[in-house]
Design an enzyme around this catalytic site. Structure first.
Site, PDB file in Angstrom:
ATOM      1  N   ASP A  23       0.854  -1.193   0.000  1.00 32.85           N
ATOM      2  CA  ASP A  23       0.000   0.000   0.000  1.00 32.85           C
ATOM      3  C   ASP A  23       0.890   1.242   0.000  1.00 32.85           C
ATOM      4  O   ASP A  23       1.845   1.325   0.771  1.00 32.85           O
ATOM      5  CB  ASP A  23      -0.897  -0.022   1.251  1.00 32.85           C
ATOM      6  CG  ASP A  23      -1.718   1.240   1.405  1.00 32.85           C
ATOM      7  OD1 ASP A  23      -1.998   1.889   0.386  1.00 32.85           O
ATOM      8  OD2 ASP A  23      -2.079   1.575   2.555  1.00 32.85           O
ATOM      9  N   ASP A  27      -4.318   3.747   2.807  1.00 32.37           N
ATOM     10  CA  ASP A  27      -5.737   3.366   2.924  1.00 32.37           C
ATOM     11  C   ASP A  27      -5.898   1.887   3.277  1.00 32.37           C
ATOM     12  O   ASP A  27      -7.021   1.392   3.383  1.00 32.37           O
ATOM     13  CB  ASP A  27      -6.510   3.715   1.644  1.00 32.37           C
ATOM     14  CG  ASP A  27      -6.114   2.857   0.443  1.00 32.37           C
ATOM     15  OD1 ASP A  27      -5.145   2.060   0.558  1.00 32.37           O
ATOM     16  OD2 ASP A  27      -6.761   2.972  -0.609  1.00 32.37           O
ATOM     17  N   ASP A  31      -1.671  -1.257  -3.884  1.00 33.69           N
ATOM     18  CA  ASP A  31      -1.994  -0.503  -5.094  1.00 33.69           C
ATOM     19  C   ASP A  31      -0.832  -0.523  -6.083  1.00 33.69           C
ATOM     20  O   ASP A  31       0.246  -1.044  -5.792  1.00 33.69           O
ATOM     21  CB  ASP A  31      -2.394   0.939  -4.737  1.00 33.69           C
ATOM     22  CG  ASP A  31      -1.418   1.599  -3.769  1.00 33.69           C
ATOM     23  OD1 ASP A  31      -0.200   1.382  -3.923  1.00 33.69           O
ATOM     24  OD2 ASP A  31      -1.872   2.317  -2.860  1.00 33.69           O
ATOM     25  N   ASP A 100      -3.796 -10.255 -16.149  1.00 31.89           N
ATOM     26  CA  ASP A 100      -4.766 -11.323 -15.934  1.00 31.89           C
ATOM     27  C   ASP A 100      -6.009 -10.996 -16.760  1.00 31.89           C
ATOM     28  O   ASP A 100      -6.632  -9.952 -16.562  1.00 31.89           O
ATOM     29  CB  ASP A 100      -5.135 -11.366 -14.438  1.00 31.89           C
ATOM     30  CG  ASP A 100      -5.468 -12.767 -13.967  1.00 31.89           C
ATOM     31  OD1 ASP A 100      -6.037 -13.529 -14.758  1.00 31.89           O
ATOM     32  OD2 ASP A 100      -5.173 -13.096 -12.804  1.00 31.89           O
ATOM     33  N   ASP A 201      -7.834 -16.453 -17.432  1.00 30.34           N
ATOM     34  CA  ASP A 201      -8.639 -17.052 -16.366  1.00 30.34           C
ATOM     35  C   ASP A 201      -9.647 -18.049 -16.949  1.00 30.34           C
ATOM     36  O   ASP A 201     -10.284 -17.763 -17.973  1.00 30.34           O
ATOM     37  CB  ASP A 201      -9.364 -15.916 -15.630  1.00 30.34           C
ATOM     38  CG  ASP A 201     -10.135 -16.381 -14.418  1.00 30.34           C
ATOM     39  OD1 ASP A 201      -9.497 -16.897 -13.485  1.00 30.34           O
ATOM     40  OD2 ASP A 201     -11.371 -16.224 -14.406  1.00 30.34           O
ATOM     41  N   GLU A 243      -5.459 -20.851 -17.769  1.00 26.05           N
ATOM     42  CA  GLU A 243      -5.854 -21.602 -16.569  1.00 26.05           C
ATOM     43  C   GLU A 243      -6.866 -22.656 -16.998  1.00 26.05           C
ATOM     44  O   GLU A 243      -7.926 -22.317 -17.530  1.00 26.05           O
ATOM     45  CB  GLU A 243      -6.484 -20.666 -15.532  1.00 26.05           C
ATOM     46  CG  GLU A 243      -6.904 -21.414 -14.272  1.00 26.05           C
ATOM     47  CD  GLU A 243      -7.843 -20.610 -13.374  1.00 26.05           C
ATOM     48  OE1 GLU A 243      -7.821 -20.857 -12.152  1.00 26.05           O
ATOM     49  OE2 GLU A 243      -8.603 -19.771 -13.881  1.00 26.05           O
ATOM     50  N   HIS A 317      -2.882 -17.208  -5.631  1.00 27.42           N
ATOM     51  CA  HIS A 317      -3.803 -16.450  -4.771  1.00 27.42           C
ATOM     52  C   HIS A 317      -4.971 -17.290  -4.271  1.00 27.42           C
ATOM     53  O   HIS A 317      -5.708 -16.848  -3.390  1.00 27.42           O
ATOM     54  CB  HIS A 317      -4.326 -15.228  -5.530  1.00 27.42           C
ATOM     55  CG  HIS A 317      -5.088 -15.592  -6.775  1.00 27.42           C
ATOM     56  ND1 HIS A 317      -4.479 -16.115  -7.896  1.00 27.42           N
ATOM     57  CD2 HIS A 317      -6.404 -15.529  -7.070  1.00 27.42           C
ATOM     58  CE1 HIS A 317      -5.395 -16.356  -8.824  1.00 27.42           C
ATOM     59  NE2 HIS A 317      -6.572 -16.019  -8.352  1.00 27.42           N
ATOM     60  N   ASP A 318      -5.162 -18.488  -4.832  1.00 27.46           N
ATOM     61  CA  ASP A 318      -6.274 -19.359  -4.428  1.00 27.46           C
ATOM     62  C   ASP A 318      -5.820 -20.562  -3.602  1.00 27.46           C
ATOM     63  O   ASP A 318      -6.649 -21.370  -3.196  1.00 27.46           O
ATOM     64  CB  ASP A 318      -7.004 -19.895  -5.668  1.00 27.46           C
ATOM     65  CG  ASP A 318      -7.899 -18.852  -6.322  1.00 27.46           C
ATOM     66  OD1 ASP A 318      -8.347 -17.928  -5.612  1.00 27.46           O
ATOM     67  OD2 ASP A 318      -8.140 -18.958  -7.537  1.00 27.46           O
TER      68      ASP A 318
END
Length: 543
Positions: A23, A27, A31, A100, A201, A243, A317-318
């Site tokens: 970040d 916030d 980013d 992505d 994806d 994917e 990330h999964d």
């Protein structure tokens, strides 16, 4: 454009999940300017490309995989100017940005779908998949991947639209050439902006035929993919990875054909399913069977040799953190993290490192379900409570498998919030950030980070990593994963101990005259004993 000697065969890709990486404005949400500020760290690691999870404008119903505008940036991540700066700054450091792409569906807030819902005559209506019907009587009994029916009723039209995922993610109709043209023009636009590649994806689901209950590997899939490649990817020196949860080695040969007619490579998940009870959900875990893992990976290595290309990964990330999943994230965290890396990076294919993997970041264990964010995790907890599971048993499954394990913020330092943000982080940092962080790793020459750096350098310096033939050794051994890679100049042994105890390995006697390229223990030692989670690469070079 043939995929014979492509740059990406020698490359290592680093995945960034933007929300949790860095970040810049306090916030609490990662980013694009935050990513720019960490490019020198990635350059030091030695990676060649960044796979950037979606940063497009999105209502964030599915973490950005529900896109409302493909040609705009989600404000919480920054601006289009920030994105252009990221392309430029990455290029200066010899790093490509791999975006992505979600081409199977859009958000229900995308302007195409807002138009499509207005009337059956609307030019955008046929951009999506519709079926006539009556309210409450679904076209068929198909369910979405996120639970509930795959059909949603629109009273004004007297029709259902099809959605394989969230109700807010209507499926695009790839049968419509106008849809394909819109998508191609959008991808070309990003290529002109500076995109160096794309991860696609759930791409094996674009050729769905809902009336026949076909979602992945539909009859027209490869026809669509060849057109996509011809119209777009062959116009640049792109790295592309699809994917495909339904891929087999034979199907993967089509996706990654060396003639370049489809993609560079494919993500397949067969090895990732091996510690899940057969026929049950991912939450129902069993211990990893090493013999099965070896045979699975060997099958992919041998089937795609000279006929396709592998992607090599254990994290994303999964998925839960691999050091907690297949290693030992306590006493032998460093050793098992580096052992697993050695096993993976020694194989043929393009390796992917998920943010924090190069630090040996671990799974997290929060005390209560209220501390978790992932919609899949929260839904499972509720469903299993209703089925009578004990809360403690459910939490054990979450500790092992929740997607949130991968989404805790990146651990940059021992400072508050791990140096991820000066504000309140969108999701709690793993409490072990005081011990496991990038600052500590960069100050320790024997850290997991520097081991990854050395592995990456070895790959670049030795062609055997790219073109060597794979041979599995000791296939029935339940403790050692060993294999060779051989080309005309080099024969290389990769030998790893998957146990938390010493194991004798007679192979090491046969290779003792070879050159040790890398070892994950600080002191070299002779003999055939592998220490807990020890890994070594030994080579013979010359004609």
């Amino acid at each position: 454009m043939e995929n014979k000697n492509k740059w990406w065969k020698n490359a290592v890709v680093y995945q960034i999940y933007p929300k949790s990486f860095q970040d810049s404005d306090g916030d609490g949400i990662g980013d694009i300017p935050g990513i720019i500020s960490r490019l020198d760290y990635l350059k030091k690691l030695g990676i060649d490309a960044i796979w950037l999870s979606p940063v497009y404008r999105s209502p964030q119903d599915d973490n950005g995989y529900d896109i409302s505008d493909y040609q705009d940036i989600e404000p919480m991540f920054g601006t289009m100017e920030d994105m252009e700066q990221l392309f430029a700054e990455a290029k200066k450091r010899g790093i490509r940005i791999m975006m992505d792409l979600v081409l199977n569906h859009t958000s229900d807030e995308h302007r195409w779908f807002l138009e499509a819902k207005k009337s059956k005559d609307n030019p955008y209506h046929d951009y999506y998949v519709w079926r006539d019907g009556e309210e409450g009587i679904y076209p068929n009994d198909m369910n979405s991947a996120f639970g509930g029916p795959a059909w949603e009723w629109v009273p004004k039209l007297g029709q259902y639209y099809f959605h394989q995922f969230s109700v807010k993610q209507p499926d695009l109709n790839w049968e419509n050439p106008k849809v394909r043209r819109e998508l191609y023009d959008m991808i070309l636009w990003w290529m002109e902006k500076g995109a160096g590649g794309f991860r696609l994806d759930v791409i094996d689901q674009i050729a769905k035929e809902p009336d026949l209950k076909i979602t992945n590997n539909g009859p027209k899939l490869h026809e669509f993919l060849r057109e996509l490649s011809r119209e777009i990817f062959q116009k640049g020196d792109m790295i592309t990875v699809g994917e495909a949860w339904g891929a087999t080695p034979e199907i993967a040969k089509k996706y990654s054909n060396p003639d370049g007619s489809e993609f560079s490579m494919v993500f397949q998940f067969e090895h990732i399913m091996l510690d899940q009870e057969e026929g049950k959900e991912k939450w129902d875990t069993i211990p990893l069977n090493l013999v099965k893992l070896k045979k699975c990976l060997a099958k992919w290595q041998n089937t795609l040799y000279q006929t396709g290309w592998n992607s090599l990964f254990m994290n994303n990330h999964d998925l839960p953190r691999i050091v907690s999943r297949w290693g030992n994230d306590g006493k032998y965290r460093k050793e098992s993290a580096t052992m697993l890396a050695t096993m993976l990076h020694g194989m043929q294919g393009t390796p992917y490192i998920y943010q924090g993997e190069e630090l040996g970041m671990t799974n997290v264990q929060f005390d209560s379900i209220e501390e978790y964010e992932d919609i899949e995790t929260l839904n499972m907890y509720k469903e299993r409570l209703e089925k009578g599971y004990h809360p403690e048993e459910i939490m054990q499954s979450i500790y092992a498998r929740s997607r949130d394990n991968a989404r805790t913020p990146m651990q940059w330092s021992g400072d508050e919030n791990g140096g991820f943000t000066t504000g309140e982080p969108w999701f709690a940092v793993n409490p072990n950030y005081t011990r496991i962080n990038a600052k500590e790793a960069l100050e320790d020459e024997n850290s997991v980070f520097y081991y990854y750096q050395k592995l990456i350098r070895l790959r670049k310096e030795n062609p055997v990593f790219v073109n060597g033939k794979f041979e599995l050794l000791l296939p029935e051994d339940e403790r050692i994963f060993a294999y060779t890679r051989t080309n005309e100049h080099t024969k290389m042994l990769v030998c790893t101990n998957f146990m938390d105890e010493e194991v004798s390995c007679p192979l090491l006697d046969e290779w003792k005259a070879g050159e040790v390229w890398i070892r994950n223990y600080e002191d070299d030692r002779e003999g055939n004993i592998l220490r807990p989670y020890e890994a070594v690469i030994i080579a013979f070079t010359g004609k």
